[in-house]
Design an enzyme around this catalytic site. Structure first.
Site, PDB file in Angstrom:
ATOM      1  N   HIS A  91      -1.030   2.041  16.033  1.00 42.05           N
ATOM      2  CA  HIS A  91      -1.292   0.876  16.895  1.00 42.05           C
ATOM      3  C   HIS A  91      -0.235   0.780  17.998  1.00 42.05           C
ATOM      4  O   HIS A  91       0.456  -0.232  18.135  1.00 42.05           O
ATOM      5  CB  HIS A  91      -1.318  -0.410  16.063  1.00 42.05           C
ATOM      6  CG  HIS A  91      -2.349  -0.418  14.979  1.00 42.05           C
ATOM      7  ND1 HIS A  91      -3.708  -0.421  15.220  1.00 42.05           N
ATOM      8  CD2 HIS A  91      -2.215  -0.391  13.618  1.00 42.05           C
ATOM      9  CE1 HIS A  91      -4.365  -0.418  14.075  1.00 42.05           C
ATOM     10  NE2 HIS A  91      -3.497  -0.381  13.093  1.00 42.05           N
TER      11      HIS A  91
ATOM     12  N   GLU B 196      -6.039   5.392  13.399  1.00 44.41           N
ATOM     13  CA  GLU B 196      -7.012   4.529  14.070  1.00 44.41           C
ATOM     14  C   GLU B 196      -7.698   5.167  15.267  1.00 44.41           C
ATOM     15  O   GLU B 196      -8.678   4.604  15.785  1.00 44.41           O
ATOM     16  CB  GLU B 196      -6.354   3.203  14.496  1.00 44.41           C
ATOM     17  CG  GLU B 196      -5.378   3.301  15.655  1.00 44.41           C
ATOM     18  CD  GLU B 196      -3.951   3.608  15.209  1.00 44.41           C
ATOM     19  OE1 GLU B 196      -3.042   3.478  16.046  1.00 44.41           O
ATOM     20  OE2 GLU B 196      -3.757   3.970  14.024  1.00 44.41           O
TER      21      GLU B 196
ATOM     22  N   TYR C   2      -1.233   4.820  10.345  1.00 44.28           N
ATOM     23  CA  TYR C   2      -1.636   3.898  11.408  1.00 44.28           C
ATOM     24  C   TYR C   2      -0.456   3.703  12.346  1.00 44.28           C
ATOM     25  O   TYR C   2       0.694   3.554  11.892  1.00 44.28           O
ATOM     26  CB  TYR C   2      -2.036   2.538  10.828  1.00 44.28           C
ATOM     27  CG  TYR C   2      -3.357   2.534  10.097  1.00 44.28           C
ATOM     28  CD1 TYR C   2      -4.544   2.787  10.762  1.00 44.28           C
ATOM     29  CD2 TYR C   2      -3.409   2.261   8.731  1.00 44.28           C
ATOM     30  CE1 TYR C   2      -5.762   2.790  10.094  1.00 44.28           C
ATOM     31  CE2 TYR C   2      -4.622   2.249   8.049  1.00 44.28           C
ATOM     32  CZ  TYR C   2      -5.792   2.521   8.737  1.00 44.28           C
ATOM     33  OH  TYR C   2      -6.989   2.518   8.066  1.00 44.28           O
TER      34      TYR C   2
ATOM     35  N   VAL D 178      -8.254 -10.803  13.735  1.00 47.02           N
ATOM     36  CA  VAL D 178      -8.167  -9.513  13.066  1.00 47.02           C
ATOM     37  C   VAL D 178      -7.730  -8.425  14.055  1.00 47.02           C
ATOM     38  O   VAL D 178      -7.279  -7.361  13.646  1.00 47.02           O
ATOM     39  CB  VAL D 178      -9.520  -9.160  12.406  1.00 47.02           C
ATOM     40  CG1 VAL D 178      -9.418  -7.865  11.613  1.00 47.02           C
ATOM     41  CG2 VAL D 178      -9.969 -10.284  11.482  1.00 47.02           C
TER      42      VAL D 178
ATOM     43  N   LYS E 283       1.322   2.024   7.126  1.00 46.32           N
ATOM     44  CA  LYS E 283       1.611   1.251   8.332  1.00 46.32           C
ATOM     45  C   LYS E 283       2.523   2.011   9.275  1.00 46.32           C
ATOM     46  O   LYS E 283       3.168   2.997   8.915  1.00 46.32           O
ATOM     47  CB  LYS E 283       2.243  -0.092   7.959  1.00 46.32           C
ATOM     48  CG  LYS E 283       1.272  -1.063   7.324  1.00 46.32           C
ATOM     49  CD  LYS E 283       0.058  -1.338   8.215  1.00 46.32           C
ATOM     50  CE  LYS E 283       0.408  -2.099   9.476  1.00 46.32           C
ATOM     51  NZ  LYS E 283      -0.784  -2.319  10.339  1.00 46.32           N
TER      52      LYS E 283
ATOM     53  N   SER F 196     -10.995  -1.873   8.147  1.00 42.23           N
ATOM     54  CA  SER F 196     -11.784  -2.866   8.870  1.00 42.23           C
ATOM     55  C   SER F 196     -12.743  -3.575   7.931  1.00 42.23           C
ATOM     56  O   SER F 196     -12.988  -4.783   8.066  1.00 42.23           O
ATOM     57  CB  SER F 196     -12.557  -2.185  10.003  1.00 42.23           C
ATOM     58  OG  SER F 196     -11.683  -1.641  10.969  1.00 42.23           O
TER      59      SER F 196
ATOM     60  N   ARG G 164       0.835  -1.190   0.000  1.00 41.57           N
ATOM     61  CA  ARG G 164       0.000   0.000   0.000  1.00 41.57           C
ATOM     62  C   ARG G 164       0.875   1.248   0.000  1.00 41.57           C
ATOM     63  O   ARG G 164       2.069   1.186   0.283  1.00 41.57           O
ATOM     64  CB  ARG G 164      -0.928   0.003   1.223  1.00 41.57           C
ATOM     65  CG  ARG G 164      -2.049  -1.020   1.156  1.00 41.57           C
ATOM     66  CD  ARG G 164      -2.842  -1.093   2.453  1.00 41.57           C
ATOM     67  NE  ARG G 164      -2.091  -1.704   3.530  1.00 41.57           N
ATOM     68  CZ  ARG G 164      -2.559  -1.891   4.765  1.00 41.57           C
ATOM     69  NH1 ARG G 164      -3.788  -1.498   5.063  1.00 41.57           N
ATOM     70  NH2 ARG G 164      -1.809  -2.466   5.693  1.00 41.57           N
TER      71      ARG G 164
ATOM     72  N   VAL H 157     -12.507  -7.958  17.878  1.00 36.26           N
ATOM     73  CA  VAL H 157     -12.690  -7.190  19.110  1.00 36.26           C
ATOM     74  C   VAL H 157     -11.853  -5.920  19.049  1.00 36.26           C
ATOM     75  O   VAL H 157     -10.672  -5.961  18.696  1.00 36.26           O
ATOM     76  CB  VAL H 157     -12.278  -8.025  20.343  1.00 36.26           C
ATOM     77  CG1 VAL H 157     -12.416  -7.221  21.620  1.00 36.26           C
ATOM     78  CG2 VAL H 157     -13.120  -9.294  20.410  1.00 36.26           C
ATOM     79  N   LEU H 158     -12.457  -4.799  19.383  1.00 36.00           N
ATOM     80  CA  LEU H 158     -11.733  -3.530  19.348  1.00 36.00           C
ATOM     81  C   LEU H 158     -12.099  -2.682  20.548  1.00 36.00           C
ATOM     82  O   LEU H 158     -13.273  -2.441  20.822  1.00 36.00           O
ATOM     83  CB  LEU H 158     -12.068  -2.750  18.066  1.00 36.00           C
ATOM     84  CG  LEU H 158     -11.474  -1.331  17.975  1.00 36.00           C
ATOM     85  CD1 LEU H 158      -9.955  -1.403  17.842  1.00 36.00           C
ATOM     86  CD2 LEU H 158     -12.086  -0.566  16.815  1.00 36.00           C
TER      87      LEU H 158
ATOM     88  N   ASP I 241      -3.396  -6.377  15.296  1.00 31.62           N
ATOM     89  CA  ASP I 241      -2.716  -5.084  15.281  1.00 31.62           C
ATOM     90  C   ASP I 241      -2.700  -4.442  16.654  1.00 31.62           C
ATOM     91  O   ASP I 241      -1.821  -3.634  16.961  1.00 31.62           O
ATOM     92  CB  ASP I 241      -3.401  -4.123  14.294  1.00 31.62           C
ATOM     93  CG  ASP I 241      -2.869  -4.281  12.873  1.00 31.62           C
ATOM     94  OD1 ASP I 241      -1.772  -4.848  12.723  1.00 31.62           O
ATOM     95  OD2 ASP I 241      -3.545  -3.849  11.936  1.00 31.62           O
TER      96      ASP I 241
END
Length: 419
Positions: free
Chosen positions: A127, A149, A125, A298, A106, A165, A46, A270-271, A301
């Site tokens: 994380h 995010e 992003y 998922v 990223k 997502s 990306r 789950v977030l 991250d």
């Protein structure tokens, strides 16, 4: 944000840095210089900006530097960026050395973190919650790190996380179906079965954007789908959207364990925004799952929502524990890099433009939702979700003061600050 000033007699340099605005001093005051390095994370193709967004920036009076071949992995060659008004440079070092704002996809890798500079804006992003090394390096750099995010919208959603997502939710079912194949360690189940045979049972933990898209794909492949969530409102919405084609279950320890142990494929969606994901499936539960069943995490991250999870790559995406296949690729949307890049740019472009047009302090002061994206600033942690790593600071005319993270964050403090 720092502004570059060039003499009017340097047309080549002025052209490189974008449209200039004449000033009373006879000098040309140039707007933000935006840099787009090539992504270097494993199997990541990306790119932070597409030519359309570059063109918008240039037409607004900004300048854009793009590293050579940054878009090659998704079929965007350097000539397309040049046609949009960008300058192509051979190395990431040049971009990190010169750009006022770095736009990536990223999180920066350690070598990239070490090239960041004081007051340089990083928009990508991050994380950070499960990543103390990256957090430390960003603090040491003195940069202004705004995380996709944790940017919010008026309804409390996460608009810059949503497109990835959506991609990750849909891909989780593709990946899970592949892992169920016998030669990949799975039980040999076809997700939708065929007439006369039962379909695979899919349990989706979390009914948000990832979970909804996972459920949609699993239904399309005619699997037996159960979605678990702790929000009754969300379960009602899913029931209205899908009817009785899916089972909606309120998640508690008993219902979750039952769904996991009966499932052929479990998708962890789950977030907790900005925070490390909680472990909702224990190692003991994994040991009691059916042999050949599959876990797709998922949430990896943000640390992963299965106790047995650890990050994997597209080159080596799976591992097996207790005869259960684990798929825990941390940059799952990177596998469909072209779709992901354009989807992400559709969401990030307005924020990129605001940061470039106004400078980071004004942009954050005027937009509470963008302020919520600020995670690290001038060496200080600035988002409440990172409180487990140290004190959370606010900014008061660039002088940090410790605040109670439970009551406010730097994002809220900036609303009252002067530019």
């Amino acid at each position: 944000m720092l502004r570059t000033v060039l003499p009017a007699k340097l047309p080549g340099a002025a052209r490189l840095l974008g449209a200039a605005v004449a000033s009373s001093s006879g000098m040309r005051a140039v707007s933000t210089l935006v840099g787009v390095p090539k992504e270097i994370k494993n199997s990541e193709n990306r790119v932070g900006l597409v030519p359309g967004t570059v063109r918008q920036l240039v037409e607004a009076g900004h300048a854009v530097m793009v590293q050579a071949n940054a878009g090659a992995g998704i079929g965007i060659d350097d000539a397309k960026y040049e046609m949009a008004g960008a300058k192509i440079v051979p190395t990431a070092e040049e971009i990190f050395d010169q750009a006022e704002m770095i736009v990536k996809v990223k999180e920066p890798q350690p070598d990239e973190c070490r090239m960041l500079k004081h007051n340089q804006v990083l928009f990508t992003y991050l994380h950070l919650a499960p990543d103390p090394l990256q957090t430390q390096l960003l603090q040491e750099s003195g940069c202004v790190a705004v995380a996709y995010e944790t940017v919010t919208d008026a309804r409390g959603r996460l608009p810059l996380l949503a497109p990835m997502s959506e991609v990750a939710g849909r891909m989780s079912i593709q990946a899970g179906a592949h892992c169920l194949e016998k030669h990949n360690g799975g039980s040999g189940m076809l997700l939708g079965g065929v007439p006369g045979t039962p379909p695979a049972r899919v349990a989706v933990i979390g009914g948000g954007v990832v979970g909804t898209n996972a459920a949609r794909m699993a239904l399309g492949l005619e699997a037996h789908v159960t979605v678990l969530d702790r929000s009754l409102d969300r379960l009602r919405e899913l029931d209205m959207a899908f009817g009785r084609r899916i089972n909606t279950i309120y998640s508690n320890p008993e219902t979750l364990e039952e769904a996991v142990l009966n499932a052929d494929l479990v998708v962890g969606a789950v977030l907790v925004p900005g925070k490390t994901a909680p472990h909702v499936v224990s190692r003991d539960q994994v040991a009691r799952m059916k042999a050949g069943s599959v876990l797709v995490d998922v949430s990896i991250d943000q640390g992963g929502c299965f106790e047995t999870s650890h990050p994997t790559t597209h080159e080596e995406p799976t591992f097996v524990i207790d005869d259960v296949v684990h798929f825990c690729v941390a940059n799952l949307p990177g596998a469909v890099a072209r779709t992901s890049t354009f989807a992400l740019n559709n969401a990030t472009t307005p924020f990129v433009m605001d940061l470039a047009n106004k400078g980071w302090k004004t942009a954050l002061r005027e937009d509470v939702h963008l302020r919520n994206g600020l995670n690290v600033c001038h060496g200080h942690l600035t988002h409440a979700a990172l409180a487990h790593m140290g004190d959370i600071y606010s900014i008061n005319e660039m002088v940090p003061t410790v605040i109670k993270c439970a009551s406010t964050t730097v994002a809220e403090e900036l609303a009252a600050q002067t530019h």
